[in-house]
Design a protein around this motif. Structure first.
Motif, PDB file in Angstrom:
ATOM      1  N   ASP A 271      11.720   3.580  -1.470  1.00 41.31           N
ATOM      2  CA  ASP A 271      12.993   4.072  -0.964  1.00 41.31           C
ATOM      3  C   ASP A 271      13.224   5.469  -1.526  1.00 41.31           C
ATOM      4  O   ASP A 271      13.441   5.621  -2.736  1.00 41.31           O
ATOM      5  CB  ASP A 271      14.112   3.121  -1.406  1.00 41.31           C
ATOM      6  CG  ASP A 271      15.488   3.528  -0.888  1.00 41.31           C
ATOM      7  OD1 ASP A 271      15.641   4.689  -0.446  1.00 41.31           O
ATOM      8  OD2 ASP A 271      16.403   2.698  -0.926  1.00 41.31           O
ATOM      9  N   PRO A 272      13.177   6.512  -0.697  1.00 39.19           N
ATOM     10  CA  PRO A 272      13.317   7.875  -1.214  1.00 39.19           C
ATOM     11  C   PRO A 272      14.668   8.145  -1.866  1.00 39.19           C
ATOM     12  O   PRO A 272      14.773   9.026  -2.730  1.00 39.19           O
ATOM     13  CB  PRO A 272      13.114   8.746   0.032  1.00 39.19           C
ATOM     14  CG  PRO A 272      13.443   7.858   1.180  1.00 39.19           C
ATOM     15  CD  PRO A 272      13.001   6.492   0.764  1.00 39.19           C
ATOM     16  N   LEU A 273      15.694   7.403  -1.487  1.00 41.52           N
ATOM     17  CA  LEU A 273      17.011   7.618  -2.086  1.00 41.52           C
ATOM     18  C   LEU A 273      17.099   7.033  -3.492  1.00 41.52           C
ATOM     19  O   LEU A 273      17.778   7.591  -4.357  1.00 41.52           O
ATOM     20  CB  LEU A 273      18.103   7.006  -1.200  1.00 41.52           C
ATOM     21  CG  LEU A 273      18.238   7.590   0.199  1.00 41.52           C
ATOM     22  CD1 LEU A 273      19.377   6.908   0.951  1.00 41.52           C
ATOM     23  CD2 LEU A 273      18.474   9.094   0.146  1.00 41.52           C
TER      24      LEU A 273
ATOM     25  N   LEU B 120       6.811  11.765  -1.829  1.00 37.42           N
ATOM     26  CA  LEU B 120       5.588  12.267  -1.203  1.00 37.42           C
ATOM     27  C   LEU B 120       4.655  11.116  -0.820  1.00 37.42           C
ATOM     28  O   LEU B 120       4.129  11.076   0.297  1.00 37.42           O
ATOM     29  CB  LEU B 120       4.874  13.240  -2.137  1.00 37.42           C
ATOM     30  CG  LEU B 120       3.580  13.871  -1.580  1.00 37.42           C
ATOM     31  CD1 LEU B 120       3.891  14.633  -0.294  1.00 37.42           C
ATOM     32  CD2 LEU B 120       2.942  14.782  -2.622  1.00 37.42           C
ATOM     33  N   GLU B 121       4.452  10.173  -1.758  1.00 34.63           N
ATOM     34  CA  GLU B 121       3.579   9.035  -1.466  1.00 34.63           C
ATOM     35  C   GLU B 121       4.090   8.227  -0.277  1.00 34.63           C
ATOM     36  O   GLU B 121       3.317   7.826   0.602  1.00 34.63           O
ATOM     37  CB  GLU B 121       3.484   8.116  -2.689  1.00 34.63           C
ATOM     38  CG  GLU B 121       2.601   8.611  -3.812  1.00 34.63           C
ATOM     39  CD  GLU B 121       2.509   7.595  -4.929  1.00 34.63           C
ATOM     40  OE1 GLU B 121       1.468   6.921  -5.047  1.00 34.63           O
ATOM     41  OE2 GLU B 121       3.498   7.470  -5.679  1.00 34.63           O
ATOM     42  N   SER B 122       5.392   7.995  -0.249  1.00 36.22           N
ATOM     43  CA  SER B 122       5.965   7.203   0.839  1.00 36.22           C
ATOM     44  C   SER B 122       5.896   7.953   2.163  1.00 36.22           C
ATOM     45  O   SER B 122       5.619   7.366   3.211  1.00 36.22           O
ATOM     46  CB  SER B 122       7.420   6.835   0.509  1.00 36.22           C
ATOM     47  OG  SER B 122       7.488   6.010  -0.633  1.00 36.22           O
ATOM     48  N   ALA B 123       6.169   9.250   2.106  1.00 39.90           N
ATOM     49  CA  ALA B 123       6.167  10.048   3.330  1.00 39.90           C
ATOM     50  C   ALA B 123       4.786  10.116   3.971  1.00 39.90           C
ATOM     51  O   ALA B 123       4.654  10.194   5.194  1.00 39.90           O
ATOM     52  CB  ALA B 123       6.684  11.452   3.035  1.00 39.90           C
ATOM     53  N   THR B 124       3.743  10.082   3.139  1.00 43.20           N
ATOM     54  CA  THR B 124       2.379  10.203   3.658  1.00 43.20           C
ATOM     55  C   THR B 124       1.691   8.845   3.835  1.00 43.20           C
ATOM     56  O   THR B 124       0.504   8.800   4.193  1.00 43.20           O
ATOM     57  CB  THR B 124       1.534  11.079   2.715  1.00 43.20           C
ATOM     58  OG1 THR B 124       1.553  10.513   1.390  1.00 43.20           O
ATOM     59  CG2 THR B 124       2.087  12.492   2.659  1.00 43.20           C
ATOM     60  N   ASN B 125       2.416   7.768   3.599  1.00 43.39           N
ATOM     61  CA  ASN B 125       1.831   6.436   3.737  1.00 43.39           C
ATOM     62  C   ASN B 125       1.545   6.139   5.208  1.00 43.39           C
ATOM     63  O   ASN B 125       2.443   6.162   6.045  1.00 43.39           O
ATOM     64  CB  ASN B 125       2.795   5.382   3.171  1.00 43.39           C
ATOM     65  CG  ASN B 125       2.149   4.017   3.051  1.00 43.39           C
ATOM     66  OD1 ASN B 125       1.539   3.514   3.990  1.00 43.39           O
ATOM     67  ND2 ASN B 125       2.289   3.417   1.894  1.00 43.39           N
ATOM     68  N   ARG B 126       0.299   5.848   5.525  1.00 41.03           N
ATOM     69  CA  ARG B 126      -0.106   5.644   6.912  1.00 41.03           C
ATOM     70  C   ARG B 126      -0.141   4.179   7.327  1.00 41.03           C
ATOM     71  O   ARG B 126      -0.547   3.862   8.448  1.00 41.03           O
ATOM     72  CB  ARG B 126      -1.471   6.286   7.142  1.00 41.03           C
ATOM     73  CG  ARG B 126      -1.441   7.807   6.944  1.00 41.03           C
ATOM     74  CD  ARG B 126      -2.688   8.462   7.479  1.00 41.03           C
ATOM     75  NE  ARG B 126      -2.615   9.904   7.369  1.00 41.03           N
ATOM     76  CZ  ARG B 126      -3.532  10.744   7.860  1.00 41.03           C
ATOM     77  NH1 ARG B 126      -4.589  10.244   8.487  1.00 41.03           N
ATOM     78  NH2 ARG B 126      -3.403  12.056   7.720  1.00 41.03           N
ATOM     79  N   GLU B 127       0.276   3.292   6.416  1.00 41.20           N
ATOM     80  CA  GLU B 127       0.346   1.880   6.767  1.00 41.20           C
ATOM     81  C   GLU B 127       1.541   1.586   7.664  1.00 41.20           C
ATOM     82  O   GLU B 127       1.615   0.535   8.299  1.00 41.20           O
ATOM     83  CB  GLU B 127       0.412   1.003   5.510  1.00 41.20           C
ATOM     84  CG  GLU B 127      -0.789   1.119   4.595  1.00 41.20           C
ATOM     85  CD  GLU B 127      -2.033   0.456   5.158  1.00 41.20           C
ATOM     86  OE1 GLU B 127      -2.005  -0.028   6.308  1.00 41.20           O
ATOM     87  OE2 GLU B 127      -3.054   0.437   4.433  1.00 41.20           O
ATOM     88  N   VAL B 128       2.505   2.510   7.691  1.00 40.76           N
ATOM     89  CA  VAL B 128       3.669   2.397   8.577  1.00 40.76           C
ATOM     90  C   VAL B 128       3.851   3.739   9.276  1.00 40.76           C
ATOM     91  O   VAL B 128       3.309   4.756   8.848  1.00 40.76           O
ATOM     92  CB  VAL B 128       4.951   2.021   7.794  1.00 40.76           C
ATOM     93  CG1 VAL B 128       4.773   0.695   7.080  1.00 40.76           C
ATOM     94  CG2 VAL B 128       5.320   3.101   6.789  1.00 40.76           C
ATOM     95  N   THR B 129       4.616   3.747  10.341  1.00 38.49           N
ATOM     96  CA  THR B 129       4.780   4.987  11.102  1.00 38.49           C
ATOM     97  C   THR B 129       5.938   5.821  10.566  1.00 38.49           C
ATOM     98  O   THR B 129       6.839   5.314   9.889  1.00 38.49           O
ATOM     99  CB  THR B 129       5.041   4.693  12.582  1.00 38.49           C
ATOM    100  OG1 THR B 129       6.380   4.182  12.733  1.00 38.49           O
ATOM    101  CG2 THR B 129       4.058   3.668  13.128  1.00 38.49           C
TER     102      THR B 129
END
Length: 427
Positions: free
Chosen positions: A96-98, A105-114
């Motif tokens: 959760d970025p908040l 960065l890790e979450s934003a670039t995670n390709r397991e979800v769109t």
């Protein structure tokens, strides 16, 4: 004249109801079959490791939890928001970025979800922010799967994150559970944290017991109740070869026992099972960080918990404590403990191919065949209320609300309030 109340069962709901009733002047005695209180919310020590009765956590933002517990004195240890999505040879963070800006960065670039699913999460969080318990649990209903599809989430997001993550919360990776449970827990997670007390989840029950006794509650353990006779005037509680008379009886047992004692058919007795297996692993092999590891390729195990990374007090030795959680289908097939441990080792070896898990030691295995009652869509309208039993008999248990620590506490508070309105004001 003092109201005499007999409470059957010293779980979370029973302890909560007892304190409230005693605080308003009732003479309250709890009868508990086991040697200690807490029901499933208990911990024990094995070889220097603190083991809960199956993997459990506390959601700190539940309103009744905040009302009934002194969270500061529990000395909580917190999980990092989000999870690690694990598949063979690959692990990635989704958070959760908040609440977890370090993982943006890790979450934003995670390709397991769109990317669009990440935006939909923020939209749903905003949509649910002001919905309270009554609004959610009295609203329309469907399955979690259908609800998320209607909200526009992709199958990729549902399969790779929601199914394994909410499989841990609802014990149902198929997502056929009521969407109300999803909405309420999703809203709560967006506002609070997931934690465990430093000395185990049993500290919650110990605190409730202490509060109850301070209010004047008498607790008798190792006491098995075999039946209850209830009229409009009083109740008779049968204790093996003896009987006890009281003005009120509160049934605060597990659902199956509650149905047997009360004869109320509406008590839900279809349950979901879970197995939690605990292991000691070398520090060099233990998963790092304080996030759940979700198995996004299967359910053997469904997820792995780095317990002593979150709460170092759970391990007093040089090794780390982790747990693997297997859901209901594994309970039914009755894999033996060695087979479960082998599957956990294989999963970890796939996720961490450079690490050695040959020295992983199994500490204990908890097989819980009834961890939650099943909660399909629209079940909550059919659940019994606290005053459903005949005569001067009442319920206090999660089976009157929804399956959670919050549901149990909420039911205990409600039972005490109804009894006070019906009886204490007359005394």
């Amino acid at each position: 004249m003092t109201l005499e109340v007999a409470i059957i069962g010293a779980g979370i709901a029973g302890l909560t109801a007892a304190r409230h009733l005693a605080s308003t002047g009732a003479d309250v005695t709890i009868y508990e079959e086991q040697s200690e209180v807490g029901g499933r919310v208990r911990s024990r020590d094995i070889d220097g490791y603190t083991l809960d009765r199956g993997f459990q956590v506390l959601f700190t933002e539940y309103p009744t939890v905040k009302q009934e517990l002194d969270l500061n004195s529990l000395d909580l240890r917190y999980f990092t928001p989000g999870a690690v999505l694990a598949r063979s040879g690959k692990r990635s963070v989704l958070s959760d970025p908040l609440r977890d800006p370090m993982a943006i960065l890790e979450s934003a670039t995670n390709r397991e979800v769109t990317f669009f699913d990440k935006l939909r999460v923020m939209r749903l969080r905003w949509k649910l922010r002001n919905k309270d318990h009554e609004t959610i649990f009295k609203g329309d209903d469907t399955t979690i799967e259908n609800y998320l599809a209607k909200e526009g989430f992709s199958k990729k997001f549902i399969n790779n994150f929601i199914a394994p993550f909410y499989g841990g919360i609802t014990l149902d990776r198929s997502l056929q559970t009521s969407k109300r449970v999803f909405e309420y827990t999703f809203r709560t997670l967006g506002q609070g944290k997931i934690a465990v007390p430093a000395n185990g989840m049993g500290e919650i029950s110990k605190q409730l017991k202490k509060n109850a006794k301070t209010a004047g509650v008498n607790i008798e353990t190792k006491t098995r109740i075999t039946g209850i006779d209830s009229t409009e005037e009083n109740v008779t509680v049968h204790i093996e070869d003896d009987t006890i008379s009281a003005d009120i009886a509160v049934i605060s047992t597990d659902a199956k026992t509650a149905k047997c004692l009360s004869g109320v058919e509406a008590v839900p007795t279809a349950g979901k099972g879970v197995i939690t297996q605990y292991y000691a692993v070398n520090s060099s092999a233990a998963p790092e960080g304080k996030r759940l590891l979700l198995n996004i390729e299967g359910s053997s195990p469904s997820h792995i918990v780095p317990i002593s990374s979150v709460a170092p007090e759970y391990s007093s030795g040089s090794k780390e404590l982790i747990a693997a959680v297997y859901l209901g289908e594994k309970v039914k097939t009755e894999l033996n403990n060695e087979e479960l441990a082998d599957q956990t080792k294989q999963a970890l070896a796939n996720w961490y191919p450079s690490r050695n898990f040959s020295d992983m030691e199994t500490i204990a295995t908890d097989r819980i065949t009834f961890a939650q009652f099943q909660q399909p869509p629209n079940i909550h309208e059919s659940l019994p209320d606290v005053d459903t039993p005949d005569g001067n008999c009442y319920f206090a248990g999660e089976f009157t609300e929804w399956s959670s620590i919050e549901g149990a506490m909420r039911s205990g508070v409600k039972a005490a309030s109804v009894i006070q309105d019906n009886h204490l004001k007359e005394k």
